[in-house]
Design an enzyme around this catalytic site. Structure first.
Site, PDB file in Angstrom:
ATOM      1  N   LYS A  20      56.467  38.931  53.238  1.00 12.15           N
ATOM      2  CA  LYS A  20      55.902  40.203  52.726  1.00 12.15           C
ATOM      3  C   LYS A  20      56.469  41.385  53.666  1.00 12.15           C
ATOM      4  O   LYS A  20      56.888  42.510  53.245  1.00 12.15           O
ATOM      5  CB  LYS A  20      54.441  40.290  52.754  1.00 12.15           C
ATOM      6  CG  LYS A  20      53.729  41.639  52.796  1.00 12.15           C
ATOM      7  CD  LYS A  20      52.331  41.694  53.171  1.00 12.15           C
ATOM      8  CE  LYS A  20      51.766  43.148  53.104  1.00 12.15           C
ATOM      9  NZ  LYS A  20      51.528  43.589  51.576  1.00 12.15           N
ATOM     10  N   LYS A 111      49.789  38.322  34.437  1.00 10.78           N
ATOM     11  CA  LYS A 111      49.142  37.034  35.071  1.00 10.78           C
ATOM     12  C   LYS A 111      49.965  35.826  34.619  1.00 10.78           C
ATOM     13  O   LYS A 111      49.703  35.583  33.435  1.00 10.78           O
ATOM     14  CB  LYS A 111      47.794  36.986  34.914  1.00 10.78           C
ATOM     15  CG  LYS A 111      46.988  38.298  35.766  1.00 10.78           C
ATOM     16  CD  LYS A 111      45.708  38.124  36.025  1.00 10.78           C
ATOM     17  CE  LYS A 111      45.207  39.492  36.603  1.00 10.78           C
ATOM     18  NZ  LYS A 111      43.854  39.061  37.675  1.00 10.78           N
ATOM     19  N   SER A 419      35.065  55.035  40.791  1.00 10.78           N
ATOM     20  CA  SER A 419      35.636  55.190  42.040  1.00 10.78           C
ATOM     21  C   SER A 419      36.524  56.534  42.026  1.00 10.78           C
ATOM     22  O   SER A 419      36.800  56.960  40.888  1.00 10.78           O
ATOM     23  CB  SER A 419      36.643  54.046  42.329  1.00 10.78           C
ATOM     24  OG  SER A 419      37.716  53.857  41.466  1.00 10.78           O
ATOM     25  N   ASP A 585      30.229  46.530  36.010  1.00 11.49           N
ATOM     26  CA  ASP A 585      31.715  46.196  35.745  1.00 11.49           C
ATOM     27  C   ASP A 585      32.204  44.849  35.484  1.00 11.49           C
ATOM     28  O   ASP A 585      31.695  44.064  36.396  1.00 11.49           O
ATOM     29  CB  ASP A 585      32.495  46.900  36.996  1.00 11.49           C
ATOM     30  CG  ASP A 585      32.452  48.102  36.936  1.00 11.49           C
ATOM     31  OD1 ASP A 585      32.583  49.213  36.081  1.00 11.49           O
ATOM     32  OD2 ASP A 585      32.630  48.880  38.119  1.00 11.49           O
ATOM     33  N   HIS A 680      46.821  55.035  35.067  1.00  7.07           N
ATOM     34  CA  HIS A 680      47.758  54.184  35.868  1.00  7.07           C
ATOM     35  C   HIS A 680      49.079  54.966  36.445  1.00  7.07           C
ATOM     36  O   HIS A 680      49.878  54.687  36.877  1.00  7.07           O
ATOM     37  CB  HIS A 680      48.045  53.037  35.215  1.00  7.07           C
ATOM     38  CG  HIS A 680      46.846  52.162  34.961  1.00  7.07           C
ATOM     39  ND1 HIS A 680      45.915  52.313  33.716  1.00  7.07           N
ATOM     40  CD2 HIS A 680      46.170  51.110  35.613  1.00  7.07           C
ATOM     41  CE1 HIS A 680      44.963  51.707  33.876  1.00  7.07           C
ATOM     42  NE2 HIS A 680      44.857  50.803  34.843  1.00  7.07           N
TER      43      HIS A 680
END
Ligand code: GLN
Ligand code: ZN
Length: 740
Positions: A20, A111, A419, A585, A680
């Protein structure tokens, strides 16, 4: 393979996330490609040494990737999307496909089956032409292993899985099968001089293969199987249909998952009559708990009733990519938790111990398997639940009237998903508090300021239902896990999510209980600042479960119910404290669906019951909201309806009203906030655009059933975009109301 143990891959991100760090420095221009490559080579060597240390003689090759194996395979097979072909430098093209740039949108990620690892989705289309194959990476890595004195075994995603995970129509898929198989054939020819064994990963075969899938499987491996010593690996479920086909192809052997595919025992009956070799996936590659060696040994011995030891290998159930690296750097666990754990490196050792016990009857003394932490009170409470605890006793139509009276909201109420922007400042504040650099008083004061600012802003643009902004939360699961008994958190338990990104899932190791209220102080403070309804904000039990490493000594359903009870108590505390609108949620409700249809009914049942258990304590005039981060509800709409939430917000903004139609089609009566803009993207849609979007939604659902909100939480956006977009959203709503 000479020795009879093997792995399906090792985590490549590195013990201390070296990959990373190297990748991110490379992207910033701080290190050269040579430096990046030499760090990568160092990691491969280290991981091969670990495998050898555990007695594995043929180490995994080509499980490594600088970004993603699927992307590597696209390069190898000449299957890169044409839209990147203007980038001539291969490395630059590789990373641009993964990450995009000013002129190229990155490839889509999704995924990998039911894991949290994301692969890049191949883009195929009618008339797609494969380019020349490019075996360079595989050849290099194999020779590199040889140079260090290792025998390697090459890992590669197989043709059936490659095609089934590609983004294209069914017609294109079948048209491209032959050309794809040709590519694999040429690839195997290029690899032939190595004389290496190759493992084809074909996890798609566990997802209820159709007769057509199976006939393609036969064609593929009849052809490829003659070109070397080939294995086919499936995982995450049983693959009995595929085994019945593969047994009649010239492949050398199969890897079968005996952790998540117990039914694979049926495969063994078929394989027993053949001469195929079988690698038994016995060490869990998806979880962090120690293997129960005693019971594994027993299982293996049963397996020898079908297949003689000479033809057996012991393996991990899937690649170890899905578990953290090792336990060496852990310092947050108490002894009780530490005792339960095995990460990737420890799992290699388990494999080694197990193989000694199994193959050479070394009579190892296997310690008693440690047990999860049990809490008598929690167990008792679960036992005393009655059916009424799982349902709201008043029907939605009656509740709706009471809630309307209580809240007196305008038509098309406006709200957000919870949020608000997580600025660098907010993150710094949380970190400093965690590290003890600032006091509780300072922290609380600063958080309250952030909440007050957020509430002020929402009032200033005239939103109807407010939220406190979730500034105190690092992550929607971790925040709750940290306050619940039964959860532990690692120091270094990183698991690759995609590219250079890792997550550190909570470890749910014991019975779950809630020592005290978790969100009431923040929510009531926020409510005290306004006369408008303040929505309480909780994470649901299924999402907490699906995003954690979960104890495996009891059914997941029981663990889910335990979490549900904790959330239930929080819902009750909130309503008693005057927070009468509460959102629970369930972002990961859908992704928890089992890969095989046969298990879905059971999952739906307990996932639904868990949600109901956590929310059914709500009084009639307490309004339960839920939020789900996806848009495709067609196959699960009945379950969604049965969740009986008064309001659901979802993510259909990018599909206009197309995906919303299912709600109308089934006569869904509860209220819905489909999302009027996409959070997004940094783009701020105009008032007119959102007005248009609201009208489009109103073609499907009536005014009194619709809520107006963004399609997900705003934590990844900045304040400027958020302010502009939300203000436009409210203006658009008012304009529509005026004409309604
Ligand atoms: N309430 C959460 C938020 O707004 C929901 C996020 C999610 O579902 N992913 O961030
Ligand atoms: Zn969402």
């Amino acid at each position: 393979m000479t020795n009879q143990i093997t792995v399906l891959g090792f985590p490549r991100i590195g013990e201390k996330r070296e990959l990373k760090i190297a990748l991110e420095s490379y992207w910033k221009g701080e290190i050269s490609l040579n430096e990046l490559n030499s760090i990568a080579a160092g990691l491969r060597l280290k991981h091969w040494n670990l495998q050898r240390g555990a007695g594995i003689e043929a180490v995994a090759v080509n499980d490594f990737s600088l970004y993603d194996n699927m992307l590597d395979l696209m390069v190898t097979l000449g299957a890169e999307p044409e839209r990147f072909s203007d980038i001539k430098d291969p490395t630059c093209r590789y990373f641009t496909m993964a990450r995009g740039d000013e002129t190229h949108i990155a490839m889509e990620m999704t995924k990998w089956f039911n894991t949290n690892y994301h692969y890049l989705v191949p883009e195929l289309h009618g008339g797609f032409r494969f380019g020349a194959i490019n075996p360079h990476k595989i050849l290099e890595e194999y020779r590199e292993a040889q140079l260090h004195g290792f025998e390697g075994i090459i890992h590669l995603i197989g043709p059936i899985t490659f095609l089934s995970l590609s983004k294209c129509s069914e017609d294109v898929r079948s048209a491209l099968f032959d050309p794809l198989l040709d590519q694999y054939t040429v690839l195997l020819e290029a690899l032939q001089p190595l004389g290496a064994e190759i493992v084809f990963h074909e996890p798609s075969l566990v997802c209820d293969p159709t007769p057509n899938d199976l006939s393609l499987l036969k064609i593929a491996y009849d052809q490829l199987g003659t070109m070397g010593r080939l294995w086919v690996a499936t995982y995450f479920e049983h693959s009995n249909e595929a085994t019945a086909v593969l047994v009649h192809t010239p492949i050398h052997g199969l890897y079968l998952d005996f952790v998540y595919g117990e039914k694979n025992i049926q495969s063994l009956e078929v394989l027993g009559k053949s001469n195929k070799h079988v690698a038994i996936g016995i060490i869990n590659g998806r979880n962090v708990w120690k293997n129960d060696l005693q019971s594994s040994l027993k299982q293996l011995n049963e397996i020898t009733n079908h297949i003689p030891k000479e033809r057996l290998y012991l393996s991990t159930s899937c690649s170890l990519l899905h578990v953290p690296y090792n336990l060496k750097h852990e310092n947050r666990f108490n002894a009780e938790v530490q005792e339960l754990l095995a990460f990737a490196e420890e799992k290699l050792l388990e494999l080694s111990v197990l193989s000694k016990a199994f193959f050479s009857n070394s009579g190892i003394t296997v310690n008693t398997h440690p047990k999860a932490a049990i809490d008598g009170a929690v167990q008792q409470r679960l036992k005393s639940l009655t059916p009424n605890d799982f349902k709201r006793l008043t029907s939605f139509s009656k509740r709706q009237i009471m809630q309307q009276e209580y809240f007196t909201l305008p038509l098309l109420p406006t709200t957000t998903i919870g949020s608000f922007p997580q600025t660098a400042n907010i993150r710094k504040l949380r970190q400093e508090f965690k590290k003890g650099w600032i006091s509780q008083t300072e922290y609380t004061h600063a958080m309250k300021e952030a909440i007050a600012h957020c509430v002020d802003f929402q009032e200033s643009i005239d939103l109807d239902v407010l939220v406190h902004g979730e500034f105190e939360r690092n992550d929607m699961v971790e925040y709750f896990g940290e306050q619940l008994n039964g959860f532990a958190f690692s120091t270094n338990g990183w698991v690759q999510s995609y590219g250079s990104r890792c997550v550190k899932p909570p470890l749910l190791y014991g019975d779950v209980s809630r020592p005290k209220a978790m969100t009431v102080t923040w929510s009531t403070y926020a409510q005290s600042l306004t006369t408008r309804p303040m929505k309480g904000m909780l994470t649901g039990p299924v999402t907490i479960l699906n995003w954690s490493f979960v104890r495996d000594d009891q059914p997941r359903s029981l663990t889910a119910y335990q979490i549900a009870l904790a959330i239930r108590d929080e819902v009750d505390d909130l309503q008693r404290a005057g927070i009468k609108m509460i959102q629970v949620d369930e972002a990961a409700f859908k992704e928890g669906y089992p890969l095989r249809r046969e298990h879905r009914g059971l999952y739906e049942q307990w996932a639904l019951q868990s949600f109901l258990l956590s929310t059914a304590v709500a009084e009639d005039d307490t309004q339960i909201h839920t939020h789900m981060c996806y848009s495709e509800f067609t196959d699960i709409i009945e379950t969604i309806e049965a969740m009986d939430a008064d309001v659901i917000s979802i993510e259909t903004s990018r599909s206009g009203n197309r995906l919303l139609r299912i709600f109308a089609d089934v006569g869904y009566t509860q209220e819905v906030g489909p999302g009027v803009y996409d959070i997004h993207s940094p783009r701020v849609p105009s008032v007119e655009e959102m007005e248009q979007q609201i009208h489009t939604l109103l073609e499907v659902l009536p005014t009194n059933q619709l809520w107006i909100n963004p399609d997900c939480g705003l934590k990844t956006r900045n304040w400027e975009e958020t302010e502009a977009a939300l203000a436009n959203m409210v203006k658009a709503t008012k304009a529509v109301r005026a004409t309604a």
